[in-house]
Scaffold this motif. Structure first.
Motif, PDB file in Angstrom:
ATOM      1  N   GLU A 113       0.834  -1.199   0.000  1.00 36.49           N
ATOM      2  CA  GLU A 113       0.000   0.000   0.000  1.00 36.49           C
ATOM      3  C   GLU A 113       0.869   1.250   0.000  1.00 36.49           C
ATOM      4  OE1 GLU A 113      -2.790   1.994   3.297  1.00 36.49           O
ATOM      5  OE2 GLU A 113      -3.471   0.017   2.639  1.00 36.49           O
ATOM      6  N   THR A 120      -0.152   8.382  -1.925  1.00 28.79           N
ATOM      7  CA  THR A 120       0.538   9.354  -2.760  1.00 28.79           C
ATOM      8  C   THR A 120       0.538  10.721  -2.100  1.00 28.79           C
ATOM      9  OG1 THR A 120      -1.442  10.027  -3.968  1.00 28.79           O
ATOM     10  CG2 THR A 120      -0.226   8.106  -4.822  1.00 28.79           C
ATOM     11  N   SER A 131      -4.077   9.909  -2.484  1.00 29.17           N
ATOM     12  CA  SER A 131      -4.674   8.699  -3.055  1.00 29.17           C
ATOM     13  C   SER A 131      -4.025   7.463  -2.441  1.00 29.17           C
ATOM     14  CB  SER A 131      -4.483   8.666  -4.573  1.00 29.17           C
ATOM     15  OG  SER A 131      -5.221   9.682  -5.195  1.00 29.17           O
ATOM     16  N   LYS A 132      -4.842   6.435  -2.213  1.00 28.17           N
ATOM     17  CA  LYS A 132      -4.344   5.175  -1.680  1.00 28.17           C
ATOM     18  C   LYS A 132      -4.232   4.170  -2.823  1.00 28.17           C
ATOM     19  CE  LYS A 132      -5.893   3.737   2.259  1.00 28.17           C
ATOM     20  NZ  LYS A 132      -6.740   3.134   3.314  1.00 28.17           N
ATOM     21  N   VAL A 133      -3.013   3.716  -3.078  1.00 33.05           N
ATOM     22  CA  VAL A 133      -2.742   2.746  -4.133  1.00 33.05           C
ATOM     23  C   VAL A 133      -2.390   1.421  -3.458  1.00 33.05           C
ATOM     24  CG1 VAL A 133      -1.271   2.175  -6.104  1.00 33.05           C
ATOM     25  CG2 VAL A 133      -1.876   4.566  -5.644  1.00 33.05           C
ATOM     26  N   LYS A 134      -3.099   0.352  -3.853  1.00 32.79           N
ATOM     27  CA  LYS A 134      -2.812  -0.968  -3.299  1.00 32.79           C
ATOM     28  C   LYS A 134      -2.468  -1.919  -4.431  1.00 32.79           C
ATOM     29  CE  LYS A 134      -5.630  -0.952   0.860  1.00 32.79           C
ATOM     30  NZ  LYS A 134      -6.689  -1.677   1.599  1.00 32.79           N
ATOM     31  N   ILE A 135      -1.387  -2.669  -4.233  1.00 33.47           N
ATOM     32  CA  ILE A 135      -1.010  -3.750  -5.133  1.00 33.47           C
ATOM     33  C   ILE A 135      -1.257  -5.039  -4.362  1.00 33.47           C
ATOM     34  CG2 ILE A 135       0.840  -4.829  -6.464  1.00 33.47           C
ATOM     35  CD1 ILE A 135       2.163  -2.013  -6.497  1.00 33.47           C
ATOM     36  N   VAL A 169      -4.302  -4.094  -9.049  1.00 34.80           N
ATOM     37  CA  VAL A 169      -4.010  -2.769  -8.500  1.00 34.80           C
ATOM     38  C   VAL A 169      -5.333  -2.038  -8.290  1.00 34.80           C
ATOM     39  CG1 VAL A 169      -2.890  -0.548  -8.950  1.00 34.80           C
ATOM     40  CG2 VAL A 169      -1.794  -2.664  -9.681  1.00 34.80           C
ATOM     41  N   SER A 170      -5.443  -1.342  -7.178  1.00 35.52           N
ATOM     42  CA  SER A 170      -6.594  -0.476  -6.954  1.00 35.52           C
ATOM     43  C   SER A 170      -6.114   0.893  -6.512  1.00 35.52           C
ATOM     44  CB  SER A 170      -7.555  -1.061  -5.921  1.00 35.52           C
ATOM     45  OG  SER A 170      -6.947  -1.104  -4.652  1.00 35.52           O
ATOM     46  N   VAL A 171      -6.866   1.916  -6.896  1.00 35.58           N
ATOM     47  CA  VAL A 171      -6.589   3.285  -6.481  1.00 35.58           C
ATOM     48  C   VAL A 171      -7.852   3.794  -5.810  1.00 35.58           C
ATOM     49  CG1 VAL A 171      -5.969   5.619  -7.233  1.00 35.58           C
ATOM     50  CG2 VAL A 171      -4.998   3.630  -8.411  1.00 35.58           C
ATOM     51  N   ASP A 172      -7.712   4.195  -4.546  1.00 36.61           N
ATOM     52  CA  ASP A 172      -8.856   4.658  -3.750  1.00 36.61           C
ATOM     53  C   ASP A 172     -10.011   3.665  -3.787  1.00 36.61           C
ATOM     54  OD1 ASP A 172      -7.477   6.932  -2.929  1.00 36.61           O
ATOM     55  OD2 ASP A 172      -8.194   8.114  -4.619  1.00 36.61           O
ATOM     56  N   ARG A 225     -10.637  -0.790  -8.594  1.00 34.38           N
ATOM     57  CA  ARG A 225      -9.676  -1.618  -9.343  1.00 34.38           C
ATOM     58  C   ARG A 225      -9.401  -0.992 -10.711  1.00 34.38           C
ATOM     59  NH1 ARG A 225      -9.914  -8.162  -9.683  1.00 34.38           N
ATOM     60  NH2 ARG A 225      -8.050  -8.377 -10.932  1.00 34.38           N
TER      61      ARG A 225
END
Length: 75
Positions: A46, A49, A53-57, A68-71, A74
């Protein structure tokens, strides 16, 4: 093979491969080992940015591809 590659950036601008051409299962094992008691279902990386923004791989411990998801959405 999986859809994840992990590199280290070098001072000369090159990229040194750390993980490439591995399945999701092999990547999870590389992070957690194979003697963890209850087996892990995944590894999640996680990043928050600068803009918040929360980016999760998400790398599953299965033959499925990483995602990958952003906020929470997906991509």
């Amino acid at each position: 093979m999986g859809n994840v590659k992990i590199y280290a950036g070098l001072v000369n601008g090159d990229l040194m491969p750390i993980i490439e051409d591995r399945t999701s299962e092999e990547i999870v094992t590389a992070f957690t080992g194979d003697d963890t008691g209850a087996p892990p279902t995944s590894v999640t990386i996680e990043v928050i940015t600068e803009s918040g923004s929360k980016v999760k791989i998400y790398i599953p411990n299965s033959s499925a591809q990483a995602s990958v998801s952003v906020d929470g959405k997906r991509v």
